[in-house]
Write a protein that holds these residues in place. Structure first.
Motif, PDB file in Angstrom:
ATOM      1  N   VAL A   3       1.322  -1.446   0.251  1.00 44.95           N
ATOM      2  CA  VAL A   3      -0.276   0.189   0.284  1.00 44.95           C
ATOM      3  C   VAL A   3       0.712   1.235  -0.171  1.00 44.95           C
ATOM      4  CG1 VAL A   3      -0.927   1.206   1.314  1.00 44.95           C
ATOM      5  CG2 VAL A   3      -2.117  -1.281   1.347  1.00 44.95           C
ATOM      6  N   GLU A   4       1.720   1.505   0.793  1.00 47.60           N
ATOM      7  CA  GLU A   4       2.613   2.059   0.692  1.00 47.60           C
ATOM      8  C   GLU A   4       3.424   3.016  -0.185  1.00 47.60           C
ATOM      9  OE1 GLU A   4       6.825   3.600   2.772  1.00 47.60           O
ATOM     10  OE2 GLU A   4       5.709   2.252   3.995  1.00 47.60           O
ATOM     11  N   GLY A  10       1.988   6.835  -5.907  1.00 50.77           N
ATOM     12  CA  GLY A  10       0.352   8.087  -6.951  1.00 50.77           C
ATOM     13  C   GLY A  10       0.756   9.605  -6.211  1.00 50.77           C
ATOM     14  N   ALA A  11       1.178   9.870  -5.268  1.00 53.92           N
ATOM     15  CA  ALA A  11       1.465  10.978  -4.292  1.00 53.92           C
ATOM     16  C   ALA A  11       2.867  11.865  -5.568  1.00 53.92           C
ATOM     17  CB  ALA A  11       1.627  10.865  -3.368  1.00 53.92           C
ATOM     18  N   GLY A  12       3.863  10.782  -5.801  1.00 57.77           N
ATOM     19  CA  GLY A  12       4.118  11.651  -7.187  1.00 57.77           C
ATOM     20  C   GLY A  12       4.194  11.811  -7.902  1.00 57.77           C
ATOM     21  N   PRO A  25      13.033  26.781 -12.263  1.00 54.23           N
ATOM     22  CA  PRO A  25      13.388  25.848 -12.235  1.00 54.23           C
ATOM     23  C   PRO A  25      12.986  24.900 -11.178  1.00 54.23           C
ATOM     24  CG  PRO A  25      15.286  27.697 -12.987  1.00 54.23           C
ATOM     25  CD  PRO A  25      13.508  28.229 -13.570  1.00 54.23           C
ATOM     26  N   GLU A  26      12.508  25.766 -10.127  1.00 55.36           N
ATOM     27  CA  GLU A  26      11.380  25.370  -8.742  1.00 55.36           C
ATOM     28  C   GLU A  26      10.453  24.586  -9.759  1.00 55.36           C
ATOM     29  OE1 GLU A  26       8.631  27.029  -6.264  1.00 55.36           O
ATOM     30  OE2 GLU A  26      10.171  28.549  -5.963  1.00 55.36           O
ATOM     31  N   SER A  27       9.975  25.139 -10.140  1.00 47.72           N
ATOM     32  CA  SER A  27       8.776  23.674 -10.923  1.00 47.72           C
ATOM     33  C   SER A  27       9.633  22.675 -12.146  1.00 47.72           C
ATOM     34  CB  SER A  27       7.871  25.097 -12.371  1.00 47.72           C
ATOM     35  OG  SER A  27       6.537  24.149 -12.619  1.00 47.72           O
ATOM     36  N   GLN A  28      10.859  22.883 -12.703  1.00 44.67           N
ATOM     37  CA  GLN A  28      11.215  21.567 -13.180  1.00 44.67           C
ATOM     38  C   GLN A  28      11.886  20.235 -11.530  1.00 44.67           C
ATOM     39  OE1 GLN A  28      11.129  20.478 -16.096  1.00 44.67           O
ATOM     40  NE2 GLN A  28       9.379  22.206 -16.283  1.00 44.67           N
ATOM     41  N   LYS A  29      12.092  21.469 -10.730  1.00 38.58           N
ATOM     42  CA  LYS A  29      12.465  20.798  -9.503  1.00 38.58           C
ATOM     43  C   LYS A  29      11.627  19.543  -9.056  1.00 38.58           C
ATOM     44  CE  LYS A  29      14.981  21.041  -5.938  1.00 38.58           C
ATOM     45  NZ  LYS A  29      15.459  22.357  -3.852  1.00 38.58           N
ATOM     46  N   LYS A  30      10.482  20.627  -9.023  1.00 39.64           N
ATOM     47  CA  LYS A  30       9.260  19.846  -8.405  1.00 39.64           C
ATOM     48  C   LYS A  30       8.459  18.259  -9.054  1.00 39.64           C
ATOM     49  CE  LYS A  30       7.560  23.491  -5.172  1.00 39.64           C
ATOM     50  NZ  LYS A  30       6.485  24.821  -5.538  1.00 39.64           N
ATOM     51  N   ALA A  31       8.676  18.826 -10.350  1.00 41.38           N
ATOM     52  CA  ALA A  31       8.674  17.767 -11.340  1.00 41.38           C
ATOM     53  C   ALA A  31       9.381  16.246 -11.141  1.00 41.38           C
ATOM     54  CB  ALA A  31       8.970  18.300 -12.284  1.00 41.38           C
ATOM     55  N   GLN A  32      10.872  16.553 -10.760  1.00 40.41           N
ATOM     56  CA  GLN A  32      12.112  15.818 -10.540  1.00 40.41           C
ATOM     57  C   GLN A  32      11.649  14.948  -9.228  1.00 40.41           C
ATOM     58  OE1 GLN A  32      14.284  14.428 -12.843  1.00 40.41           O
ATOM     59  NE2 GLN A  32      13.927  12.751 -11.395  1.00 40.41           N
ATOM     60  N   GLU A  33      11.312  15.980  -8.461  1.00 36.27           N
ATOM     61  CA  GLU A  33      10.942  15.050  -7.358  1.00 36.27           C
ATOM     62  C   GLU A  33      10.025  14.248  -6.934  1.00 36.27           C
ATOM     63  OE1 GLU A  33      10.504  18.714  -4.652  1.00 36.27           O
ATOM     64  OE2 GLU A  33      12.743  19.033  -4.125  1.00 36.27           O
ATOM     65  N   GLY A  34       8.660  14.758  -7.396  1.00 39.06           N
ATOM     66  CA  GLY A  34       7.779  13.531  -7.468  1.00 39.06           C
ATOM     67  C   GLY A  34       8.277  12.499  -8.863  1.00 39.06           C
ATOM     68  N   ARG A  35       9.294  12.449  -9.908  1.00 38.97           N
ATOM     69  CA  ARG A  35       8.973  12.029 -10.269  1.00 38.97           C
ATOM     70  C   ARG A  35      10.193  10.556  -9.931  1.00 38.97           C
ATOM     71  NH1 ARG A  35      10.654   9.371 -15.667  1.00 38.97           N
ATOM     72  NH2 ARG A  35       8.371  10.765 -16.306  1.00 38.97           N
ATOM     73  N   ASP A  36      11.064  11.333  -8.825  1.00 30.98           N
ATOM     74  CA  ASP A  36      11.488  10.326  -7.736  1.00 30.98           C
ATOM     75  C   ASP A  36      10.989   9.129  -6.622  1.00 30.98           C
ATOM     76  OD1 ASP A  36      14.124  11.385  -9.405  1.00 30.98           O
ATOM     77  OD2 ASP A  36      14.413  13.037  -7.035  1.00 30.98           O
ATOM     78  N   LEU A  37       9.916  10.494  -5.744  1.00 32.53           N
ATOM     79  CA  LEU A  37       8.912   9.322  -5.178  1.00 32.53           C
ATOM     80  C   LEU A  37       8.628   8.644  -6.614  1.00 32.53           C
ATOM     81  CD1 LEU A  37       7.675   9.836  -2.893  1.00 32.53           C
ATOM     82  CD2 LEU A  37       5.776  11.543  -3.459  1.00 32.53           C
ATOM     83  N   ASN A  39       8.886   6.505  -8.811  1.00 29.29           N
ATOM     84  CA  ASN A  39      10.335   5.479  -8.837  1.00 29.29           C
ATOM     85  C   ASN A  39      10.263   5.383  -7.890  1.00 29.29           C
ATOM     86  OD1 ASN A  39      10.869   6.052 -11.704  1.00 29.29           O
ATOM     87  ND2 ASN A  39      12.030   7.072 -11.790  1.00 29.29           N
ATOM     88  N   GLU A  40      10.231   6.219  -6.522  1.00 29.75           N
ATOM     89  CA  GLU A  40      10.492   4.916  -5.064  1.00 29.75           C
ATOM     90  C   GLU A  40       9.130   4.176  -4.644  1.00 29.75           C
ATOM     91  OE1 GLU A  40      10.937   6.420  -1.180  1.00 29.75           O
ATOM     92  OE2 GLU A  40      11.633   7.717  -2.277  1.00 29.75           O
ATOM     93  N   GLY A  41       7.941   4.843  -5.295  1.00 25.81           N
ATOM     94  CA  GLY A  41       7.275   3.660  -4.673  1.00 25.81           C
ATOM     95  C   GLY A  41       6.905   2.592  -6.131  1.00 25.81           C
ATOM     96  N   ARG A  42       7.238   3.020  -7.438  1.00 27.63           N
ATOM     97  CA  ARG A  42       7.800   1.688  -8.818  1.00 27.63           C
ATOM     98  C   ARG A  42       8.283   0.130  -8.114  1.00 27.63           C
ATOM     99  NH1 ARG A  42       5.087   1.852 -13.403  1.00 27.63           N
ATOM    100  NH2 ARG A  42       6.850   1.390 -13.935  1.00 27.63           N
TER     101      ARG A  42
END
Length: 58
Positions: A3-4, A10-12, A25-37, A39-42
């Protein structure tokens, strides 16, 4: 599948989608943080991580 892992993926996904089209750059950084999260779930669920750049539609 955990579930985690599903929650992280989903959150990423949401964070990536909300920020992927921003030009700052801030928006692109947040998009990459979302991708990282995402991938962690995947990885926790035994799926391969997404390797393409956020916003490419792949």
């Amino acid at each position: 599948m955990s579930v985690e892992g599903k929650v992280k993926e989903g959150a990423g996904f949401i964070k990536e989608e909300m920020n992927e089209h921003g030009k700052s750059p801030e928006s692109q950084k947040k998009a990459q943080e979302g991708r990282d999260l995402r991938n962690e779930g995947r990885i926790e669920d035994g799926k391969p991580p997404k390797t393409t750049k956020p916003g490419t539609g792949h």
